[in-house]
Design a protein around this motif. Structure first.
Motif, PDB file in Angstrom:
ATOM      1  N   VAL A 412      47.990  37.285  23.197  1.00 33.25           N
ATOM      2  CA  VAL A 412      47.551  37.080  24.317  1.00 33.25           C
ATOM      3  C   VAL A 412      48.461  37.058  25.696  1.00 33.25           C
ATOM      4  N   ARG A 413      49.792  36.456  25.294  1.00 28.98           N
ATOM      5  CA  ARG A 413      50.719  36.118  26.239  1.00 28.98           C
ATOM      6  C   ARG A 413      51.325  37.839  26.705  1.00 28.98           C
ATOM      7  N   GLU A 414      51.458  38.513  25.782  1.00 34.39           N
ATOM      8  CA  GLU A 414      51.859  39.942  26.130  1.00 34.39           C
ATOM      9  C   GLU A 414      51.052  40.786  27.287  1.00 34.39           C
ATOM     10  N   ARG A 415      49.743  40.431  26.980  1.00 34.51           N
ATOM     11  CA  ARG A 415      48.582  41.223  27.913  1.00 34.51           C
ATOM     12  C   ARG A 415      48.820  40.539  29.228  1.00 34.51           C
ATOM     13  N   VAL A 416      49.028  38.893  29.284  1.00 32.40           N
ATOM     14  CA  VAL A 416      49.235  37.886  30.374  1.00 32.40           C
ATOM     15  C   VAL A 416      50.471  38.516  31.040  1.00 32.40           C
ATOM     16  N   LYS A 417      51.451  38.721  30.598  1.00 32.20           N
ATOM     17  CA  LYS A 417      52.780  39.270  31.206  1.00 32.20           C
ATOM     18  C   LYS A 417      52.627  40.565  31.881  1.00 32.20           C
ATOM     19  N   LYS A 418      52.107  41.555  30.969  1.00 29.69           N
ATOM     20  CA  LYS A 418      52.016  42.875  31.440  1.00 29.69           C
ATOM     21  C   LYS A 418      51.053  42.775  33.004  1.00 29.69           C
ATOM     22  N   ALA A 419      49.768  42.025  32.730  1.00 30.60           N
ATOM     23  CA  ALA A 419      49.021  42.029  34.234  1.00 30.60           C
ATOM     24  C   ALA A 419      49.883  40.943  35.348  1.00 30.60           C
ATOM     25  N   ARG A 420      50.542  40.096  35.002  1.00 30.76           N
ATOM     26  CA  ARG A 420      51.282  39.434  35.737  1.00 30.76           C
ATOM     27  C   ARG A 420      52.615  40.342  36.412  1.00 30.76           C
ATOM     28  N   HIS A 421      53.177  41.331  35.692  1.00 30.71           N
ATOM     29  CA  HIS A 421      54.026  42.143  36.134  1.00 30.71           C
ATOM     30  C   HIS A 421      53.430  43.084  36.913  1.00 30.71           C
ATOM     31  N   ILE A 422      52.370  43.691  36.710  1.00 28.97           N
ATOM     32  CA  ILE A 422      51.468  44.402  37.694  1.00 28.97           C
ATOM     33  C   ILE A 422      51.400  43.913  39.056  1.00 28.97           C
ATOM     34  N   ALA A 423      50.818  42.644  38.867  1.00 29.81           N
ATOM     35  CA  ALA A 423      50.591  41.708  40.374  1.00 29.81           C
ATOM     36  C   ALA A 423      51.996  41.546  41.149  1.00 29.81           C
ATOM     37  N   GLN A 424      53.046  40.928  40.338  1.00 24.74           N
ATOM     38  CA  GLN A 424      54.355  40.763  41.021  1.00 24.74           C
ATOM     39  C   GLN A 424      54.877  42.316  41.785  1.00 24.74           C
ATOM     40  N   LYS A 425      54.770  43.187  41.156  1.00 26.62           N
ATOM     41  CA  LYS A 425      55.018  44.615  41.712  1.00 26.62           C
ATOM     42  C   LYS A 425      54.226  45.017  42.848  1.00 26.62           C
ATOM     43  N   ARG A 426      53.126  44.856  42.856  1.00 29.13           N
ATOM     44  CA  ARG A 426      52.172  44.713  43.753  1.00 29.13           C
ATOM     45  C   ARG A 426      52.628  44.040  45.202  1.00 29.13           C
ATOM     46  N   PHE A 427      52.827  42.566  45.068  1.00 24.57           N
ATOM     47  CA  PHE A 427      53.279  41.603  45.849  1.00 24.57           C
ATOM     48  C   PHE A 427      54.411  41.534  46.301  1.00 24.57           C
ATOM     49  N   LYS A 428      55.390  42.528  45.652  1.00 26.57           N
ATOM     50  CA  LYS A 428      56.890  42.383  46.190  1.00 26.57           C
ATOM     51  C   LYS A 428      57.272  42.255  47.522  1.00 26.57           C
ATOM     52  N   GLY A 429      58.291  41.284  47.608  1.00 28.42           N
ATOM     53  CA  GLY A 429      58.315  41.055  49.155  1.00 28.42           C
ATOM     54  C   GLY A 429      57.441  40.166  49.891  1.00 28.42           C
ATOM     55  N   ASP A 430      56.559  39.705  48.987  1.00 33.09           N
ATOM     56  CA  ASP A 430      55.357  38.714  49.704  1.00 33.09           C
ATOM     57  C   ASP A 430      55.653  37.506  49.346  1.00 33.09           C
ATOM     58  N   ASN A 431      56.576  37.111  48.467  1.00 35.18           N
ATOM     59  CA  ASN A 431      56.626  35.507  47.999  1.00 35.18           C
ATOM     60  C   ASN A 431      55.517  35.190  47.187  1.00 35.18           C
ATOM     61  N   ILE A 432      54.623  36.328  46.489  1.00 34.55           N
ATOM     62  CA  ILE A 432      53.597  35.606  45.926  1.00 34.55           C
ATOM     63  C   ILE A 432      53.882  36.301  44.345  1.00 34.55           C
ATOM     64  N   THR A 433      53.428  35.471  43.451  1.00 32.43           N
ATOM     65  CA  THR A 433      53.649  35.586  42.007  1.00 32.43           C
ATOM     66  C   THR A 433      52.296  35.856  41.263  1.00 32.43           C
ATOM     67  N   CYS A 434      51.152  35.581  41.808  1.00 31.35           N
ATOM     68  CA  CYS A 434      50.042  35.888  41.008  1.00 31.35           C
ATOM     69  C   CYS A 434      48.775  36.141  42.007  1.00 31.35           C
ATOM     70  N   ASN A 435      47.664  36.488  41.498  1.00 29.53           N
ATOM     71  CA  ASN A 435      46.617  36.992  42.278  1.00 29.53           C
ATOM     72  C   ASN A 435      45.964  35.856  42.930  1.00 29.53           C
ATOM     73  N   ALA A 436      45.814  34.707  42.098  1.00 27.81           N
ATOM     74  CA  ALA A 436      45.410  33.117  42.631  1.00 27.81           C
ATOM     75  C   ALA A 436      45.867  33.283  44.361  1.00 27.81           C
ATOM     76  N   GLN A 437      47.122  33.359  44.436  1.00 27.30           N
ATOM     77  CA  GLN A 437      47.641  33.155  45.833  1.00 27.30           C
ATOM     78  C   GLN A 437      47.552  34.127  46.922  1.00 27.30           C
ATOM     79  N   MET A 438      46.692  35.145  46.540  1.00 24.96           N
ATOM     80  CA  MET A 438      46.616  36.023  47.707  1.00 24.96           C
ATOM     81  C   MET A 438      45.907  35.386  48.995  1.00 24.96           C
ATOM     82  N   GLN A 439      46.348  35.916  50.012  1.00 23.76           N
ATOM     83  CA  GLN A 439      45.686  35.427  51.431  1.00 23.76           C
ATOM     84  C   GLN A 439      44.860  36.546  51.819  1.00 23.76           C
ATOM     85  N   THR A 440      43.971  36.326  53.059  1.00 22.51           N
ATOM     86  CA  THR A 440      42.948  37.217  53.503  1.00 22.51           C
ATOM     87  C   THR A 440      43.421  38.712  53.653  1.00 22.51           C
TER      88      THR A 440
END
Length: 508
Positions: A412-440
């Motif tokens: 399960v951790r491998e899937r979690v790592k992959k999903a977090r990597h996708i999110a970190q790539k999306r938010f690169k430069g925004d100082n966000i590490t996961c989807n729960a930290q998204m702003q409006t």
């Protein structure tokens, strides 16, 4: 003669440089300490006097004035013992002061002159490196902790005599080299692994989503259904801390004086589980000299509140601001201190006072009024901040007796790592590490709904009476579900799954 020695004190999880000025002059023999010292610093007069005598040095029988600057900053703890001792020796010309300005000193002294470990060494080492000191002198037991910081030499010494020898010829001493300790994640996997959980596929799925997106979770179910068992396994599926996260977490534990039990650098994500009798100060931190509480000790990790409804409502309300902001500000008359508190909240509770409301076997003995009062302990704004609300049902007899288990934490951790990597790539430069930290603005950009998804969400808002914050939480969970499926855009089934995790909104 006047001598100045450099030290530091901790404010929050940061350190501030402190100058320890010592003047030995004529007058009646006495030691005066000024500069807003606390009781522990005032008591250093007697410790230092005995330590110097027992180390073979002469204690000046003159008036000694010790000034801790800046004078408007409160000084606390025994870490000033060593700089005061060295200042007295330098001012009385018993040691060479040539290299005093190149190094920062801290440590508690025993009556025999040996050095004892102190709290807060890691953030002080970070500050010493930033200020350009050549090195830092600490008790031997603190050397590994301070050596985590690159760019500064750390010397772990055992007693005052060694410090005096060091100042005679610093270049003959070898600085401490940081030794990476064995990763504890494997131990965590062995103790709490998802493979031990039988059934509960819905709860396992919720844990995976929570781990992938950093979402808060509450498990609701009868006694013995497996709520606590599931909750304790969230840490085992989270990715390990990177170096910067590990450094920040280690600084918090260093300030709290807990790092000596964790090694020099904390690599595993913290898991904190305070008892339901915990006070508000224990949870958020505080005191005359503010110290981190459970929510800060859970930074970058998990805060587990078992038997959630047994906590005092006033204590739970303290969680609202840090859950939204990711930090807590503790204000006192003379200072305000900020502690980071970016944690994943996971809770477990029974559905009613007797615990069996909705159970398929044991009938509930609570009245509707009792159930209403029971859930009234949890405010609407707090529940709004919990993304995943999951019912954990009693296991069927065949599930309890079977030897078959589900996927292990490693898979399960491998899937979690992959999903977090996708999110970190999306938010690169925004100082966000996961989807729960998204702003409006992130929701507008990355959570675009098609007509089918929008109609589905509007219907849920009307039926469940959801707030705007609850809607944002649904969108964030939907984004995580899409990341786990490696879908670039949100689809109606992602939103539908996220909506079903609003269990309590349908119960109360």
């Amino acid at each position: 003669m006047l001598a100045r020695v450099w030290s530091a004190t901790v404010v929050g999880i940061d350190a501030v440089k402190v100058g320890v000025e010592v003047d030995v002059s004529g007058g009646l023999p006495k030691v005066i300490v000024v500069g807003l010292p606390d009781t522990a610093v005032q008591e250093s007069r007697e410790r230092v006097k005995a330590a110097l005598k027992n180390s073979g040095f002469a204690f000046p029988v003159r008036q000694i004035t010790v000034n801790l600057s800046p004078a408007d900053l409160r000084k606390q703890g025994p870490s000033f013992d060593l700089p005061i001792s060295i200042g007295i020796l330098a001012a009385s010309e018993q040691i060479d002061p040539t290299y005093l300005n190149d190094y920062l000193f801290l440590g508690e002294v025993s009556l025999d002159g040996s050095l004892r470990s102190v709290a807060g060494v890691l953030p002080i080492a970070v500050t010493a490196e930033k200020l350009g000191f050549r090195g830092i002198i600490v008790p031997k037991d603190n050397a590994q902790e301070a050596s985590v910081v690159e760019g500064i030499k750390v010397y772990g010494l055992s007693n005052i005599n060694e410090v005096a020898e060091f100042l005679q010829n610093p270049f003959s001493f070898t600085p401490t080299i940081f030794e990476e300790e064995e990763d504890n994640n494997n131990l965590l996997d062995r103790v709490y692994n998802l493979r031990d959980v039988k059934g509960q596929n819905h709860g396992r799925r919720a844990l995976e989503i929570a781990g992938a997106g950093g979402h808060n979770v509450i498990f609701v179910g009868p006694p013995g259904a497996g709520k606590t068992m599931l909750a304790r396994r969230l840490s085992s599926i989270l990715p390990p801390l990177d170096f910067q996260e590990a450094l920040q977490v280690s600084q918090i534990y260093s300030v709290a004086g807990l790092l000596k039990n964790k090694g020099s650098l904390i690599r595993e994500r913290p898991f904190r589980s305070p008892h339901h009798s915990a006070s508000g100060v224990a949870l958020v931190g505080g005191g005359s000299f503010p110290q981190p509480g459970e929510i800060s000790l859970s930074h970058q990790g998990v805060l587990f509140l078992d038997e959630l409804t047994e906590f005092k409502r006033s204590v739970l309300e303290f969680l609202r601001q840090p859950l939204e902001d990711g930090f807590i500000v503790i204000s006192r008359a003379k200072q305000s201190v900020l502690f980071p508190a970016q944690f994943t909240l996971i809770c477990a509770t029974n559905p009613c006072p007797c615990g069996y409301f909705g159970d398929s076997i044991q009938p509930c003995t609570c009245s509707p009024r009792q159930r209403e009062q029971y859930w009234a302990k949890l405010s609407g704004p707090l529940l709004d901040r919990i993304d995943l609300q999951v019912v954990v049902s009693r296991l069927k007899p065949e599930e309890m007796t079977t030897q078959k288990t589900g996927e292990s934490s490693e898979i399960v951790r491998e899937r979690v790592k992959k999903a977090r990597h996708i999110a970190q790539k999306r938010f690169k430069g925004d100082n966000i590490t996961c989807n729960a930290q998204m702003q409006t603005r992130h929701l507008r950009e990355y959570c675009i709904l098609d007509d089918s998804s929008r109609n589905l969400l509007e219907g849920a808002i009307r039926k469940l009476g959801l707030s705007a914050r609850a809607m944002d939480r649904i969108l964030k969970v939907s984004r995580t579900i899409a990341d786990l499926a490696e879908d670039e855009y949100l689809k109606s089934h992602h939103v539908a799954e996220a909506i079903q995790y609003r269990t309590i909104d349908r119960m109360v």
